[in-house]
Scaffold this active site. Structure first.
Site: not given
Ligand code: B3K
Ligand code: ZN
Length: 917
Positions: A123, A267-269, A271, A303-304, A307, A326
């Protein structure tokens, strides 16, 4: 010239082709990786375009086949950012083979090397750095991924979804290599793809969902760090339970993996099924992590995880809709935080962050609505506005329609859009349809930039027993609207629809029953007033004496509340308001008023009796405030209100954590926003003087509280212990301001006796501001003890870069050459440089321009290496026009120097370009 190209929301068109399945094969070799992608594609019936354009960056194309036949060079066009086929069959399989160089990928976007292996970050647009692909979120496909790598060096091979097969490689040149195949049953956009090939340890646990699915929860970390994973895995299980309880949302996969990596841009992603995290939000042990770190881990893990539904199951149509996932997910993790920690403290911390980070953004050159209409570089739009204000916008819907209707709206949103890529309007429509509340006007929050000001006036009519509140909205245009207008896209502006939550307190501090004119009966003591007009009045009946209004309870809207509170009214609210946020806010307003008086006096010509400081000490430092001034700007009533506040922590029902929050004075950044022309020296001096004044006046109280709050027994990051520690350390911080032998000795003993990182950092933070021998002893011993723990070294860097000592700017430069610093590691840059720029205004905004020069040097050095990180540093220049001419001149000089730099990234070019205007 570095003029980045602007992309507009209005230009959205559906993708020309869709991808049904992706078969990826990623073979990692020494120095390079070969990626083979088989895309099953078809024309999109919703598009009339015939050409197929695939995104691709830094890919070396080795083969290209359509339905098994190699394409001659004449059949396609290849450039720096794309591969285009002029025409395609209706349905076909496209196969590409590319060679990439993950070891040289210093941007940390796409597939890259970090210490223990290979990791990905896709992302927003990293997937195109792995293979050719229509890299946009509205193209959703099912992925199957096979990884190959050397087994001894990279024993762990992971991708999204479920493991389907694995084995040893055979054949020449494949000695010692292995492979693994993963398959994700859910269609997803490419930005949610992830894979990992690394040497990692794993901690496993299981969670059984309400419907009986057994989910394997796994946290993968650098070898040797398994003793720092317990909290993250517990946070994950708590999040899974919470999302079931609150939103009825279950985990949908059998494997949920979190991989921690030390080199990560943010911070984190999230996926799908394979979150990749910055180690900062995974690793924790009482001796290495602070209470705040523990809380942040809870929140980021949640948070992750959240998502998975808000972002992954329902994703964004395009990147303009980023706040769809977000803002909503931040709102969800905030509510999780309010439920698992303290609701009041959590909300107060959010308000503080919003006002410290988002309000200045909304008032500066990068101002944008939570859904911007244009951008040059999407990575610049992962902002406080999209995230934090985005969450506030969701919270306003929640407050306006109520908890139950909100839950109905969420259910409807998933019923309608599961598996789709949608727009912010779709979310609002679900909320509107579920609640029956017309949210047409509310949508302005998605389109208008800037922080609205709510001017409230009150009037009491004793004879008629009537109390009237008149609410006026102000929403002047921001640089965003000006820019859009100049680009031929004038933005319409109008009043917002927002909830104003209020209560009224009588002279004894009791909440009054509330009946609005026209209502038959009293309806409770707290009301959600709906504000929609430019000016509106609310009339309360049967009010017998003039009350003190408690306005904007719970910070019910992201506005600036303008009400002319008297000092007495604020002291009253501070003592009696039932709303935790407003009790805190009353104290902040009181302190702000006092501090701004102090700033005015310090900025004014020196009065008689002023002793100039010797030249080697900074002029304006609080120590040189002539004592006769004190009563003039620190009213005795304030000092006694603070004394009662501290005492309230020890009364039945008292909450040390809330008291700790209330004892923290408004930040220098917040105070700066209150000034027409910022005087960072005067702000710093006034704030310090007030801290010193309180420390002197309340010394005995702080000492007693400090002694009383000592914790005996083993460490726990739970709210109760953390609250006590927070208050105790706030007391320590005040006492440290005394700067005498006894207080210095207390700080040193706190440092030496600390049994956890929270206490250690409280002492080290105080010591870092003191020019005494113990400072150096402590910093040295800390480094010697912790130099092998990267995250702890980050703390050591940050405590020095945020020091108020006059040598700080030079110290930061020296630390950049220290073995502990590595400019390629984002955490190191954030701790040392970004913290200096964003959290040390006195030094960053030094009148001689030394802070600006330091920032610009780093930005230029970083830009070609890691533009995302460089751009985040560049954002710290945002408010440069709020300063005096001298500082503006120095800042402009550095901004210009960056702007004309050869080959500047679009990330930094956009930020600097907008700053210069
Ligand atoms: N969705 C990712 C953020 C990605 C940032 C890319 N530059 C983390 C988050 O908001 O959970
Ligand atoms: Zn997020």
């Amino acid at each position: 010239m570095n003029a980045p190209q602007t992309i507009y929301l209005k230009d959205y068109t559906p993708p020309s082709h869709l991808v049904d399945t992706v078969e990826l094969d990623i073979a990692i070799h020494r120095g390079f990786a070969r990626v083979t992608a088989r895309l099953a594609m078809r024309r999109n019936p919703a598009s009339s375009a015939s050409a197929l354009r695939l995104d691709g960056e830094e890919l070396h194309l080795e083969a290209l086949r359509l339905d098994g036949r190699s394409l001659p060079e004449s059949a396609y066009q290849l450039d720096e950012t794309s591969l285009t086929l002029a025409d395609t069959p209706d349905a076909f399989v496209l196969e590409t083979v590319v060679r990439i160089e993950p070891d040289k990928n210093t941007q940390l976007s796409g597939l890259y090397r970090s210490k223990d292996g290979y990791f990905t970050q896709c992302e927003a647009q990293g997937f195109r750095r792995i293979t050719f692909y229509p890299d946009r979120p509205d193209v959703m496909a099912k992925f199957r991924c096979t990884l190959h790598a050397d087994k001894a060096s990279f024993p762990i091979l992971l991708s999204n979804g479920n493991p389907v097969a694995q084995g040893e490689e055979s054949g020449d040149g494949n000695e010692g290599r292995h492979w693994a195949t993963w398959e994700d049953p859910f269609a997803k956009p490419a930005y949610l793809f992830a894979c990992v090939a690394a040497k990692l340890d794993v901690l496993e646990d299981y969670y059984t969902t309400t419907s009986g699915r057994r989910v394997r929860c796994a946290v993968y970390v650098e070898p040797g760090k398994l003793d720092q994973c317990d909290h993250a895995i517990a946070a994950l299980k708590k999040s899974m339970k919470w999302d079931e309880d609150v939103f009825g949302l279950e985990m949908d996969l059998e494997h949920y993996m979190i991989v921690a990596v030390g080199d990560f841009n943010m911070g984190a992603m999230e996926n799908k099924g394979l979150n990749i995290f910055n180690t900062k939000y995974v690793l924790a042990r009482p001796d290495t992590a602070t209470d705040t770190d523990y809380q942040n881990i809870d929140r980021v893990v949640a948070h992750e995880y959240f998502h998975n539904w808000t972002g992954n199951r329902v994703t964004c149509r395009d990147w303009f809709q980023l706040s769809l996932k977000e803002g909503l997910t931040v709102f969800r993790d905030q509510n999780f935080g309010m439920d698992v920690h303290s609701a009041g403290v959590t909300r107060i911390q959010e308000v503080r962050t919003l006002r410290a980070a988002q309000y200045p953004e909304d008032a500066g050159p990068m101002a944008h609505p939570i859904r911007p209409a244009s951008y040059a570089e999407i990575n610049n739009f992962y902002t406080a506005t999209v995230y934090e204000k985005g969450a506030e916008v969701i919270r306003m819907i929640y407050t306006l329609i109520g908890k139950q209707a909100f839950r109905k709206g969420m259910d409807l949103y998933f019923a309608r859009h599961d598996g789709q890529a949608v727009c912010c309007e779709d979310f609002v429509a679900a909320m509107q349809d579920a609640s029956g509340l017309d949210l047409t006007q509310f949508q302005r929050w998605y389109n208008q930039a800037g922080t609205p000001r709510l001017v409230v006036k009150s009037e009491f009519d004793a004879a008629a027993k009537r109390y009237t509140l008149t609410v006026t909205q102000q929403y002047p245009a921001t640089p965003y609207e000006e820019r859009m207008a100049s680009e031929g896209l004038p933005q319409e502006r109008g009043p917002y629809h927002l909830p104003l939550v209020i209560g009224l307190l009588d002279a004894a501090g009791k909440e009054l029953p509330l009946r609005l004119a026209g209502e038959a009966a009293v309806q409770g003591t707290q009301r959600v007033l709906t504000v929609r007009e430019d000016t509106q009045t609310f009339v309360f009946e049967e009010i017998t004496a003039e009350p003190v209004p408690s306005l904007l309870r719970g910070f019910s809207a992201p506005v600036i509340l303008d009400y002319d509170y008297s000092e007495a009214a604020l002291t009253h609210l501070m003592a009696h308001d039932t709303d935790a946020v407003n009790r805190w806010e009353a104290g902040q307003r009181l302190a702000t008023g006092i501090l701004m008086n102090g700033v005015r006096m310090l900025a004014a010509p020196r009065p008689t009796g002023w002793k100039e400081a010797p030249s080697d000490v900074e002029v304006g430092a609080a120590t040189f405030l002539p004592t006769p001034w004190e009563p003039a700007w620190v009213p005795a009533s304030y000092t006694s209100a603070i004394r009662s506040l501290l005492a309230s922590a020890f009364t039945p029902g008292g909450d040390p954590a809330l008291v700790a929050e209330a004892l923290v004075l408004p930040s220098e950044t917040y105070l700066a926003e209150q000034m027409e022309v910022v005087d960072p020296d005067a702000i710093h001096a006034a704030r310090l003087a007030l801290r010193q004044h309180l420390a002197q006046a309340l010394r005995a109280d702080f000492e007693a509280a400090y002694a009383r709050l000592a914790i005996h027994g083993p460490y726990s990051p739970d709210g109760e212990q953390a609250g006590k520690r927070a208050l105790r350390n706030v007391c320590l911080g005040y006492l440290a301001e005394l700067g005498d032998e006894a207080s210095n000795a207390l700080v040193v003993s706190h440092y030496e006796q600390a049994a956890n990182m929270t206490d250690t950092m409280a002492a080290l933070g105080a010591l870092a501001n003191l020019d005494i021998a113990a400072r150096h002893t402590a910093l040295d011993s800390f480094y010697t003890r912790w130099k092998a723990e990267a995250l702890v070294v980050d703390k050591w860097l940050q405590v020095q870069s945020t020091s108020r000592l006059p040598t700080t700017t030079a110290d930061v430069r020296a630390l950049m050459a220290h073995e502990a610093f590595d400019i390629r590691n984002p955490n190191k840059v954030y701790s040392l440089v970004r913290a200096f720029c964003a959290a040390n205004p006195k030094h960053f905004h030094a009148a001689d321009g030394s802070g600006y020069r330091l920032a610009a040097d780093v930005i230029l050095q970083l830009d070609s290496m890691n533009p995302q990180v460089a751009s985040r540093i560049a954002r710290t220049f945002d408010r440069w026009r709020k300063f005096d001419d001298t500082r503006q001149g120095k800042a402009r000089e550095q901004l210009e120097r960056i702007r004309v730099h050869d080959g500047l990234s679009s990330d930094v070019a956009e930020v600097v370009g907008k700053a210069l205007g």
